[in-house]
Write a protein that holds these residues in place. Structure first.
Motif, PDB file in Angstrom:
ATOM      1  N   ILE A   1      -5.696  13.021  -2.018  1.00  0.00           N
ATOM      2  CA  ILE A   1      -4.952  11.809  -1.659  1.00  0.00           C
ATOM      3  C   ILE A   1      -5.852  10.582  -1.775  1.00  0.00           C
ATOM      4  O   ILE A   1      -5.474   9.560  -2.347  1.00  0.00           O
ATOM      5  N   LEU A   2      -7.067  10.675  -1.218  1.00  0.00           N
ATOM      6  CA  LEU A   2      -7.985   9.527  -1.257  1.00  0.00           C
ATOM      7  C   LEU A   2      -8.410   9.197  -2.684  1.00  0.00           C
ATOM      8  O   LEU A   2      -8.567   8.025  -3.036  1.00  0.00           O
ATOM      9  N   LYS A   3      -8.574  10.204  -3.526  1.00  0.00           N
ATOM     10  CA  LYS A   3      -8.886   9.948  -4.942  1.00  0.00           C
ATOM     11  C   LYS A   3      -7.712   9.250  -5.621  1.00  0.00           C
ATOM     12  O   LYS A   3      -7.905   8.361  -6.455  1.00  0.00           O
ATOM     13  N   GLY A   4      -6.496   9.641  -5.261  1.00  0.00           N
ATOM     14  CA  GLY A   4      -5.314   8.966  -5.787  1.00  0.00           C
ATOM     15  C   GLY A   4      -5.267   7.509  -5.358  1.00  0.00           C
ATOM     16  O   GLY A   4      -4.921   6.624  -6.143  1.00  0.00           O
ATOM     17  N   TYR A   5      -5.626   7.244  -4.091  1.00  0.00           N
ATOM     18  CA  TYR A   5      -5.691   5.866  -3.606  1.00  0.00           C
ATOM     19  C   TYR A   5      -6.720   5.076  -4.414  1.00  0.00           C
ATOM     20  O   TYR A   5      -6.463   3.945  -4.819  1.00  0.00           O
ATOM     21  N   ALA A   6      -7.891   5.678  -4.610  1.00  0.00           N
ATOM     22  CA  ALA A   6      -8.956   4.986  -5.353  1.00  0.00           C
ATOM     23  C   ALA A   6      -8.495   4.650  -6.770  1.00  0.00           C
ATOM     24  O   ALA A   6      -8.723   3.540  -7.256  1.00  0.00           O
ATOM     25  N   THR A   7      -7.833   5.593  -7.419  1.00  0.00           N
ATOM     26  CA  THR A   7      -7.328   5.353  -8.773  1.00  0.00           C
ATOM     27  C   THR A   7      -6.305   4.213  -8.779  1.00  0.00           C
ATOM     28  O   THR A   7      -6.366   3.317  -9.624  1.00  0.00           O
ATOM     29  N   ALA A   8      -5.384   4.247  -7.823  1.00  0.00           N
ATOM     30  CA  ALA A   8      -4.362   3.186  -7.750  1.00  0.00           C
ATOM     31  C   ALA A   8      -5.008   1.828  -7.514  1.00  0.00           C
ATOM     32  O   ALA A   8      -4.609   0.829  -8.118  1.00  0.00           O
ATOM     33  N   LEU A   9      -6.013   1.781  -6.658  1.00  0.00           N
ATOM     34  CA  LEU A   9      -6.670   0.505  -6.359  1.00  0.00           C
ATOM     35  C   LEU A   9      -7.485  -0.013  -7.538  1.00  0.00           C
ATOM     36  O   LEU A   9      -7.530  -1.211  -7.789  1.00  0.00           O
ATOM     37  N   VAL A  10      -8.107   0.878  -8.278  1.00  0.00           N
ATOM     38  CA  VAL A  10      -8.920   0.467  -9.430  1.00  0.00           C
ATOM     39  C   VAL A  10      -8.042  -0.082 -10.548  1.00  0.00           C
ATOM     40  O   VAL A  10      -8.413  -1.044 -11.216  1.00  0.00           O
ATOM     41  N   TYR A  11      -6.865   0.521 -10.743  1.00  0.00           N
ATOM     42  CA  TYR A  11      -6.022   0.135 -11.869  1.00  0.00           C
ATOM     43  C   TYR A  11      -4.927  -0.856 -11.509  1.00  0.00           C
ATOM     44  O   TYR A  11      -3.998  -1.062 -12.268  1.00  0.00           O
ATOM     45  N   GLN A  12      -5.036  -1.507 -10.382  1.00  0.00           N
ATOM     46  CA  GLN A  12      -4.048  -2.520 -10.006  1.00  0.00           C
ATOM     47  C   GLN A  12      -4.295  -3.812 -10.769  1.00  0.00           C
ATOM     48  O   GLN A  12      -5.419  -4.118 -11.147  1.00  0.00           O
ATOM     49  N   TYR A  13      -3.233  -4.540 -10.960  1.00  0.00           N
ATOM     50  CA  TYR A  13      -3.378  -5.901 -11.434  1.00  0.00           C
ATOM     51  C   TYR A  13      -2.362  -6.761 -10.710  1.00  0.00           C
ATOM     52  O   TYR A  13      -1.365  -6.278 -10.188  1.00  0.00           O
ATOM     53  N   GLU A  14      -2.640  -8.033 -10.654  1.00  0.00           N
ATOM     54  CA  GLU A  14      -1.821  -8.956  -9.891  1.00  0.00           C
ATOM     55  C   GLU A  14      -0.913  -9.740 -10.829  1.00  0.00           C
ATOM     56  O   GLU A  14      -1.346 -10.230 -11.865  1.00  0.00           O
TER      57      GLU A  14
ATOM     58  N   GLY B   1       0.823  -1.208   0.000  1.00  0.00           N
ATOM     59  CA  GLY B   1       0.000   0.000   0.000  1.00  0.00           C
ATOM     60  C   GLY B   1       0.853   1.252   0.000  1.00  0.00           C
ATOM     61  O   GLY B   1       1.937   1.272  -0.579  1.00  0.00           O
ATOM     62  N   GLN B   2       0.371   2.272   0.696  1.00  0.00           N
ATOM     63  CA  GLN B   2       1.069   3.549   0.693  1.00  0.00           C
ATOM     64  C   GLN B   2       0.747   4.327   1.954  1.00  0.00           C
ATOM     65  O   GLN B   2      -0.332   4.179   2.523  1.00  0.00           O
ATOM     66  N   ARG B   3       1.652   5.189   2.382  1.00  0.00           N
ATOM     67  CA  ARG B   3       1.453   6.059   3.547  1.00  0.00           C
ATOM     68  C   ARG B   3       1.768   7.476   3.137  1.00  0.00           C
ATOM     69  O   ARG B   3       2.797   7.745   2.535  1.00  0.00           O
ATOM     70  N   ASP B   4       0.866   8.404   3.447  1.00  0.00           N
ATOM     71  CA  ASP B   4       1.056   9.810   3.116  1.00  0.00           C
ATOM     72  C   ASP B   4       0.754  10.690   4.315  1.00  0.00           C
ATOM     73  O   ASP B   4      -0.051  10.331   5.174  1.00  0.00           O
ATOM     74  N   PHE B   5       1.405  11.859   4.336  1.00  0.00           N
ATOM     75  CA  PHE B   5       1.146  12.889   5.334  1.00  0.00           C
ATOM     76  C   PHE B   5       0.686  14.144   4.617  1.00  0.00           C
ATOM     77  O   PHE B   5       1.223  14.482   3.564  1.00  0.00           O
ATOM     78  N   VAL B   6      -0.299  14.817   5.181  1.00  0.00           N
ATOM     79  CA  VAL B   6      -0.719  16.120   4.677  1.00  0.00           C
ATOM     80  C   VAL B   6      -0.841  17.062   5.864  1.00  0.00           C
ATOM     81  O   VAL B   6      -1.038  16.625   6.999  1.00  0.00           O
ATOM     82  N   VAL B   7      -0.744  18.369   5.610  1.00  0.00           N
ATOM     83  CA  VAL B   7      -0.848  19.354   6.671  1.00  0.00           C
ATOM     84  C   VAL B   7      -2.272  19.898   6.748  1.00  0.00           C
ATOM     85  O   VAL B   7      -2.799  20.122   7.827  1.00  0.00           O
ATOM     86  N   ALA B   8      -2.905  20.061   5.612  1.00  0.00           N
ATOM     87  CA  ALA B   8      -4.253  20.638   5.574  1.00  0.00           C
ATOM     88  C   ALA B   8      -5.286  19.562   5.263  1.00  0.00           C
ATOM     89  O   ALA B   8      -5.067  18.714   4.400  1.00  0.00           O
ATOM     90  N   ILE B   9      -6.402  19.618   5.957  1.00  0.00           N
ATOM     91  CA  ILE B   9      -7.484  18.647   5.738  1.00  0.00           C
ATOM     92  C   ILE B   9      -8.010  18.733   4.305  1.00  0.00           C
ATOM     93  O   ILE B   9      -8.489  17.744   3.753  1.00  0.00           O
ATOM     94  N   SER B  10      -7.866  19.889   3.673  1.00  0.00           N
ATOM     95  CA  SER B  10      -8.352  20.053   2.302  1.00  0.00           C
ATOM     96  C   SER B  10      -7.583  19.172   1.315  1.00  0.00           C
ATOM     97  O   SER B  10      -8.078  18.886   0.222  1.00  0.00           O
ATOM     98  N   ALA B  11      -6.391  18.720   1.664  1.00  0.00           N
ATOM     99  CA  ALA B  11      -5.600  17.868   0.775  1.00  0.00           C
ATOM    100  C   ALA B  11      -6.024  16.410   0.823  1.00  0.00           C
ATOM    101  O   ALA B  11      -5.634  15.617  -0.040  1.00  0.00           O
ATOM    102  N   VAL B  12      -6.826  16.041   1.806  1.00  0.00           N
ATOM    103  CA  VAL B  12      -7.209  14.630   1.983  1.00  0.00           C
ATOM    104  C   VAL B  12      -7.992  14.116   0.784  1.00  0.00           C
ATOM    105  O   VAL B  12      -7.776  12.988   0.332  1.00  0.00           O
TER     106      VAL B  12
END
Length: 150
Positions: free
Chosen positions: A103-116, A89-100
């Protein structure tokens, strides 16, 4: 789920989520967590028990922390960093809640386009203890589990 004035039990939540995911069919499993720092971690679970739960479930940990102050939980921070990498997976830090949201959309994209990619030794049925993965392609992000395949 966040509750004001209540200590965090993220370690216990990760172990419980992995135990539930281990019982479900399917190979693509992920846990996404959002935590706000500083917070007071109350979990009594040790890192090895959580690691074993990740190994059994095969889930990835995608974790984002909103850093609004100094870290109070260096132990939890190490666990989240290690399990993010170890599980693929991945771990990220942000300073502002507005950046979340980004980041979560990036996670969703990575999870949708994964293959094994499944690897098996041609010369033996012996299970590998570890596999190292890498890529030479620019702009490709590789998320590989550090757990040996089942």
């Amino acid at each position: 789920m966040s509750r004001p004035g209540v200590g965090s039990v993220l370690g216990e939540a990760l172990e419980a989520a992995n135990k539930e995911l281990a019982q479900r069919p399917g190979t693509r499993k992920a846990i996404v967590s959002l935590n706000l720092e500083p917070s007071n971690e109350q979990s009594f679970e040790n890192a090895q028990a959580i690691k074993d739960a990740f190994r059994k479930s095969g889930a990835q940990l995608w974790s984002v922390s909103v850093q609004r102050g100094g870290l109070k939980n260096s132990k939890r921070d190490v666990v989240l960093n290690d399990f993010g990498k170890l599980s693929g997976g991945q771990r990220d830090f942000v300073v502002a809640i507005s950046a979340v949201e980004g980041i979560l959309k990036g996670y969703a994209t990575a999870l949708v386009y994964q293959y094994e990619v499944v690897y098996k030794r041609p010369e033996s049925n012996k299970e590998p203890k570890a596999i190292q993965m890498g890529t030479t392609r620019p702009d490709v992000k590789l998320h590989a589990s550090g757990f040996p395949p089942k």
